[in-house]
Design an enzyme around this catalytic site. Structure first.
Site, short mmCIF file in Angstrom:
data_model
loop_
_atom_site.label_atom_id
_atom_site.label_comp_id
_atom_site.label_asym_id
_atom_site.label_seq_id
_atom_site.Cartn_x
_atom_site.Cartn_y
_atom_site.Cartn_z
N ASP A 16 5.17 -3.60 -2.66
CA ASP A 16 4.46 -2.34 -1.91
C ASP A 16 4.55 -2.22 -0.26
O ASP A 16 5.29 -3.63 0.20
CB ASP A 16 2.65 -3.82 -1.49
CG ASP A 16 1.63 -2.75 -1.25
OD1 ASP A 16 2.41 -1.58 -0.96
OD2 ASP A 16 0.60 -3.85 -1.04
N ASP B 238 -3.35 -4.96 -10.16
CA ASP B 238 -2.99 -6.04 -9.15
C ASP B 238 -4.01 -6.31 -8.35
O ASP B 238 -4.45 -5.48 -8.40
CB ASP B 238 -1.41 -6.17 -8.58
CG ASP B 238 -1.32 -4.86 -6.95
OD1 ASP B 238 -1.91 -5.61 -6.09
OD2 ASP B 238 -1.87 -3.48 -7.15
#
Length: 370
Positions: free
Chosen positions: A89, A264
């Site tokens: 990320d 996620d």
């Protein structure tokens, strides 16, 4: 990276993503290993839960000045001893989370280091360089995540800037000759017209996959479902779709049935450490006194190490004593629950029983989920 759509059933998808480091069957859930570790577990234990891919946070690893140390090991995979695929990320959500410390400009984000207070600048280009050094199998563009609620004008301004950041991320990614995958992130708040524009422009830029950001930020569940149902049919069928930061088991099912491939969330690991355990019939709050003398398995339908070896009474004891082993055993179970759920969703499409599975799931858990 290569994505193959194997089957589509009323919008729900069954697919396969081929990486140099292995295959990921979809739908897939990725545990969060923010600092290069899924809290309390070894990578071998994570793999034993059925996990195929892990999410790490490039932003936090960079803040900890771990980038050079990781490069000494070759890449993040060798650093953390995980040789399956890794997605990183870029930090957009974390920037949103520390909004009181940052200043967002066209150039990038200026903010104070949350640990030592030093001045830091992060640009889309810098984010690409950080993730390149980590060796991420999937790299995420830098974007801005808006809060809920947000006015249309503000949501548009943020989304348009995120599009420009996406273009810059795309350009720098290819300048680095990165042979891995780059995902764009769809923004636009709860406004369908802004989401439409974001989708259109990101497809024009051209990415290896498309993530949906800016959800699970406080909006009603119905809003999230409407946005997903609106966006997914517009996305290329031959590219994976990733719903970021979501969520509870029922959120995964609702995302999957609307066309999402990848998920996620910190919920299974965070809840495990707090003694909230997902089981076939809902949730067990293991610290509750009623489990003190319960010698049964946590979940008789689960094949994880925890359920095969320990009773609810023992897990209750560990939790009440704040023993580290309790957090470990709980985490093993919750991750296995999530991976079993993903396997069940894949099997439901393979066998043409998707609607039956969804109905059975809600029948079993209706009175227990929170």
């Amino acid at each position: 990276m290569k994505y193959q759509l194997l089957k589509n059933c009323a919008g729900a998808r069954r697919g396969r993503i081929q990486f140099d480091r292995g295959v990921v069957e979809t739908p897939a859930f990725m545990p969060v290993g923010t600092y290069g570790t899924v809290k309390s577990l070894t990578t071998e234990e994570v793999k034993d839960t059925g996990t195929q891919m892990i999410l790490c946070n490039a932003f936090h690893l960079w803040l900890r000045s771990e980038q050079e140390i990781i490069k000494l090991h070759g890449d993040l995979h060798h650093f953390m001893h995980w040789y399956g695929p890794i997605i990183t990320d870029s930090g957009g959500f974390q920037i949103f989370s520390i909004s009181n410390l940052n200043k967002i400009t066209e150039a990038g984000v200026y903010f104070r280091h949350p640990i030592n207070g030093s001045a830091i600048f992060l640009s889309p280009e810098k984010s690409m360089e950080i993730q390149y050094d980590l060796g991420s199998d999937i790299v995420m563009v830098l974007d801005e995540c808006t809060p809920y609620p947000v006015q249309w004008d503000e949501a548009k301004k943020s989304m348009v800037m995120s599009l420009r950041w996406s273009e810059r991320s795309h350009k720098r990614f290819h300048e680095l000759k990165n042979n891995n995958a780059l995902f764009g992130i769809i923004q636009g708040g709860m406004y369908k017209d802004l989401r439409d524009l974001s989708v259109k422009k990101l497809i024009e830029i051209g990415f290896d996959g498309y993530a949906i950001g800016g959800l699970s930020v406080g909006e009603p569940k119905e809003n999230m479902h409407h946005i997903l149902a609106h966006i997914c049919p517009q996305l290329p069928e031959d590219k994976p779709r990733y719903l970021m930061g979501v969520g509870k088991p029922e959120d995964l099912i609702e995302g999957w049935r609307r066309g999402i491939d990848m998920f996620d969330c910190v919920i299974p690991t965070r809840n495990a450490r707090n003694g909230h355990l997902f089981v076939t019939n809902g949730v067990v709050k293991i610290r509750n006194a009623k489990y003190k003398y319960d010698i049964t398995s946590l979940d008789i339908y689960c094949d994880c190490y925890t359920c095969c070896n320990y009773s609810r009474a023992y897990l209750h004891h560990l939790s009440r004593c704040n023993e580290i082993l309790g957090a470990r055993l709980n985490t093993i179970h919750n991750l296995r629950y999530y991976q079993r759920l993903m396997a069940d969703l894949r099997d439901a499409i393979d066998t043409g029983t998707s609607q039956y599975f969804i109905e059975e799931f809600y029948n079993k858990t209706r009175n227990s989920y929170y």
